[in-house]
Enzyme design. Structure first.
Site, PDB file in Angstrom:
ATOM      1  N   PHE A  32       0.723  -1.090  -0.043  1.00  0.00           N
ATOM      2  CA  PHE A  32       0.147  -0.073  -0.079  1.00  0.00           C
ATOM      3  C   PHE A  32       0.845   1.211   0.017  1.00  0.00           C
ATOM      4  O   PHE A  32       0.758   1.954  -0.849  1.00  0.00           O
ATOM      5  CB  PHE A  32      -0.882  -0.095   1.301  1.00  0.00           C
ATOM      6  CG  PHE A  32      -1.582   1.129   1.587  1.00  0.00           C
ATOM      7  CD1 PHE A  32      -2.153   1.978   0.492  1.00  0.00           C
ATOM      8  CD2 PHE A  32      -1.642   1.583   2.999  1.00  0.00           C
ATOM      9  CE1 PHE A  32      -2.766   3.027   1.033  1.00  0.00           C
ATOM     10  CE2 PHE A  32      -1.973   2.910   3.226  1.00  0.00           C
ATOM     11  CZ  PHE A  32      -2.744   3.519   2.088  1.00  0.00           C
ATOM     12  N   ASP A  51      12.562 -11.574  -2.131  1.00  0.00           N
ATOM     13  CA  ASP A  51      12.128 -11.901  -0.675  1.00  0.00           C
ATOM     14  C   ASP A  51      13.458 -11.229  -0.011  1.00  0.00           C
ATOM     15  O   ASP A  51      14.541 -11.850  -0.301  1.00  0.00           O
ATOM     16  CB  ASP A  51      11.926 -13.268  -0.404  1.00  0.00           C
ATOM     17  CG  ASP A  51      11.562 -13.299   1.134  1.00  0.00           C
ATOM     18  OD1 ASP A  51      11.751 -12.526   1.789  1.00  0.00           O
ATOM     19  OD2 ASP A  51      10.695 -14.267   1.304  1.00  0.00           O
ATOM     20  N   LEU A  72      20.910  -9.672  -0.289  1.00  0.00           N
ATOM     21  CA  LEU A  72      20.273  -8.999  -1.174  1.00  0.00           C
ATOM     22  C   LEU A  72      21.508  -8.023  -1.717  1.00  0.00           C
ATOM     23  O   LEU A  72      22.181  -7.660  -1.209  1.00  0.00           O
ATOM     24  CB  LEU A  72      19.348  -7.768  -0.512  1.00  0.00           C
ATOM     25  CG  LEU A  72      18.635  -6.651  -1.071  1.00  0.00           C
ATOM     26  CD1 LEU A  72      17.564  -7.197  -1.905  1.00  0.00           C
ATOM     27  CD2 LEU A  72      18.018  -5.889   0.165  1.00  0.00           C
ATOM     28  N   TYR A  73      21.062  -7.979  -3.234  1.00  0.00           N
ATOM     29  CA  TYR A  73      22.117  -7.184  -3.994  1.00  0.00           C
ATOM     30  C   TYR A  73      21.460  -6.549  -5.318  1.00  0.00           C
ATOM     31  O   TYR A  73      20.430  -7.303  -5.817  1.00  0.00           O
ATOM     32  CB  TYR A  73      23.334  -7.901  -4.338  1.00  0.00           C
ATOM     33  CG  TYR A  73      24.304  -6.957  -4.957  1.00  0.00           C
ATOM     34  CD1 TYR A  73      25.266  -6.392  -4.027  1.00  0.00           C
ATOM     35  CD2 TYR A  73      24.631  -6.855  -6.337  1.00  0.00           C
ATOM     36  CE1 TYR A  73      26.269  -5.338  -4.564  1.00  0.00           C
ATOM     37  CE2 TYR A  73      25.612  -5.871  -6.624  1.00  0.00           C
ATOM     38  CZ  TYR A  73      26.381  -5.312  -5.842  1.00  0.00           C
ATOM     39  OH  TYR A  73      27.379  -4.449  -6.260  1.00  0.00           O
ATOM     40  N   GLY A  99      22.953  -3.551   4.995  1.00  0.00           N
ATOM     41  CA  GLY A  99      24.276  -4.087   4.405  1.00  0.00           C
ATOM     42  C   GLY A  99      24.475  -3.261   3.229  1.00  0.00           C
ATOM     43  O   GLY A  99      25.421  -2.883   2.708  1.00  0.00           O
ATOM     44  N   LYS A 114      25.019   0.201   3.229  1.00  0.00           N
ATOM     45  CA  LYS A 114      26.677   0.445   3.712  1.00  0.00           C
ATOM     46  C   LYS A 114      27.357   0.287   2.294  1.00  0.00           C
ATOM     47  O   LYS A 114      28.123   1.167   2.052  1.00  0.00           O
ATOM     48  CB  LYS A 114      26.889  -0.578   4.695  1.00  0.00           C
ATOM     49  CG  LYS A 114      28.434  -0.424   5.208  1.00  0.00           C
ATOM     50  CD  LYS A 114      28.653  -1.593   6.241  1.00  0.00           C
ATOM     51  CE  LYS A 114      30.008  -1.725   6.445  1.00  0.00           C
ATOM     52  NZ  LYS A 114      30.422  -3.234   5.965  1.00  0.00           N
ATOM     53  N   TYR A 169       5.232  -8.207  15.480  1.00  0.00           N
ATOM     54  CA  TYR A 169       5.634  -7.000  14.510  1.00  0.00           C
ATOM     55  C   TYR A 169       6.380  -5.966  15.483  1.00  0.00           C
ATOM     56  O   TYR A 169       7.078  -5.368  14.961  1.00  0.00           O
ATOM     57  CB  TYR A 169       3.954  -6.437  14.159  1.00  0.00           C
ATOM     58  CG  TYR A 169       4.010  -5.327  13.279  1.00  0.00           C
ATOM     59  CD1 TYR A 169       4.605  -5.692  11.795  1.00  0.00           C
ATOM     60  CD2 TYR A 169       3.526  -4.249  13.849  1.00  0.00           C
ATOM     61  CE1 TYR A 169       4.264  -4.503  11.055  1.00  0.00           C
ATOM     62  CE2 TYR A 169       3.586  -3.101  12.809  1.00  0.00           C
ATOM     63  CZ  TYR A 169       4.247  -3.346  11.496  1.00  0.00           C
ATOM     64  OH  TYR A 169       4.041  -2.135  10.665  1.00  0.00           O
ATOM     65  N   LYS A 213       9.844  -4.550  14.805  1.00  0.00           N
ATOM     66  CA  LYS A 213       9.969  -3.185  14.454  1.00  0.00           C
ATOM     67  C   LYS A 213      11.141  -2.373  15.476  1.00  0.00           C
ATOM     68  O   LYS A 213      11.818  -1.707  14.980  1.00  0.00           O
ATOM     69  CB  LYS A 213       8.811  -2.411  14.440  1.00  0.00           C
ATOM     70  CG  LYS A 213       7.936  -2.630  13.115  1.00  0.00           C
ATOM     71  CD  LYS A 213       8.346  -2.463  11.863  1.00  0.00           C
ATOM     72  CE  LYS A 213       7.523  -2.684  10.509  1.00  0.00           C
ATOM     73  NZ  LYS A 213       8.256  -2.237   9.224  1.00  0.00           N
TER      74      LYS A 213
END
Ligand code: UDP
Length: 314
Positions: free
Chosen positions: A11, A56, A61-62, A102, A105, A145, A149
């Site tokens: 959303f 996901d 992650l890259y 990461g 950075k 949750y 957070k």
């Protein structure tokens, strides 16, 4: 300038995609589509400056090339959704936040965390300002949750302190508007759907609990300012509308705005449902020069045609 938005099909994420494209940014959107929906961003697929990657963020992650900004908005946000996916919710706000930090950075990118008023739990003070430390159950159903957070915030601040990543934290209070999933269980889409379908409007508890609702356009403007202002590294901002309403008032307002014959019925209050929630936005007013423009009535009136189209197909 190039921004990576995690949770881009959600959303708020999808509205941020639109805002940053309008402002001339290159936008890379990431979403695993667990609760996000491709239809929220399908209008942007033909934009040359927009790339979508189904991914996901709990995995490493890259993203190739330069990145100036990362907006970490991936996470189920509706209580119904995060209680249905408790472990994934905790993973996305621990592993996912770690991976996104990461990457920030590595790229020398600014990092904006979508945190939540839920970090205050069931607050004992009102309004809640950024210095309030909260009243959160460690083990209750909402803890997956709330605590996730809080962990994300602590991790973001660790990256700010240890690696000097330009981190900013937005504590987002209840927000509503077009592209909210009418079936996600949150109060405004639920009441609108019930009112339009002439079904009973389900108030939980006695309806005296309060929330303060911010219209999506105001929220997006607040997040944009927080993301683009210089000199606010390591700062936390409440973003929300301080206009506090009881849930019974919200039910009556939506019933009136839709001229609905729906009866208002009372159901048991879910465990640990916060009694009050109202942001102090003095810091955002002073430093970001931001405050919401839409009253709840104005926002609901503007959003209603979208909800009608979605729910009634007209
Ligand atoms: N609520 C309600 N009826 C519903 C859905 C929610 O009375 O059908 C209440 C809920 O108990 C809470 C408030 O509305 O007090 C806001 O709930 P929501 O799930 O939108 O978000 P929350 O602020 O609790 O995260």
């Amino acid at each position: 300038m190039k921004v990576l938005i995690t949770g881009a099909a959600g959303f708020i994420g999808s509205h941020l995609v639109e805002k940053f494209l309008i402002q001339g940014w290159d936008v890379v959107g990431l979403d695993n589509l667990l609760t996000g929906k491709l239809e929220n961003i399908e209008d942007y697929f033909q934009e040359p400056n927009f790339t979508f990657i189904k991914y996901d963020v709990t995995n490493f992650l890259y993203v190739k090339g330069k990145l100036d900004l990362i907006l970490h908005f991936a996470c189920p946000a509706s209580p119904v959704h995060y209680m249905k996916h408790p472990i994934h919710t905790m993973k996305v706000d621990s592993l996912g936040t770690l991976h996104a930090l990461g990457l920030a950075k590595e790229k020398g990118a600014r990092f904006v965390l979508a945190s939540s008023s839920e970090v205050y739990g069931d607050p004992e003070v009102s309004p809640q300002d950024e210095n309030y430390r909260g009243n959160v159950s460690l083990t209750g159903p909402r803890s997956v949750y709330d605590e996730a957070k809080r962990f994300s915030e602590a991790l973001a601040m660790a990256y700010f302190r240890q690696h000097r990543v330009d981190v900013r934290i937005a504590r987002i209070f209840n927000t509503y508007g077009p592209r909210m999933d009418p079936d996600d269980g949150r109060v405004i889409p639920t009441f609108i759907k019930q009112a339009l379908l002439k079904e009973p409007i389900t108030v939980f508890g006695d309806g005296t609990q309060t929330r303060s609702f911010c219209y999506i356009k105001d929220m997006v403007e607040g997040i944009y300012r927080l993301s683009t202002k210089e000199g606010i590294s390591g700062e936390v901002f409440n973003l929300g509308n301080p206009e506090e309403r009881t849930i019974i008032e919200v039910a009556q307002l939506i019933k009136a705005l839709t001229s609905s014959p729906s009866p208002i019925v009372f159901k048991p209050l879910p465990q640990d449902d916060p009694k009050r929630r109202k942001p102090s936005i003095e810091k955002a007013k002073k430093i970001l020069g931001w405050k919401p423009k839409y009253s709840l009535e104005e926002g609901l009136k503007e959003a209603m045609p979208w909800f009608r189209g979605k729910i009634l197909g007209s």
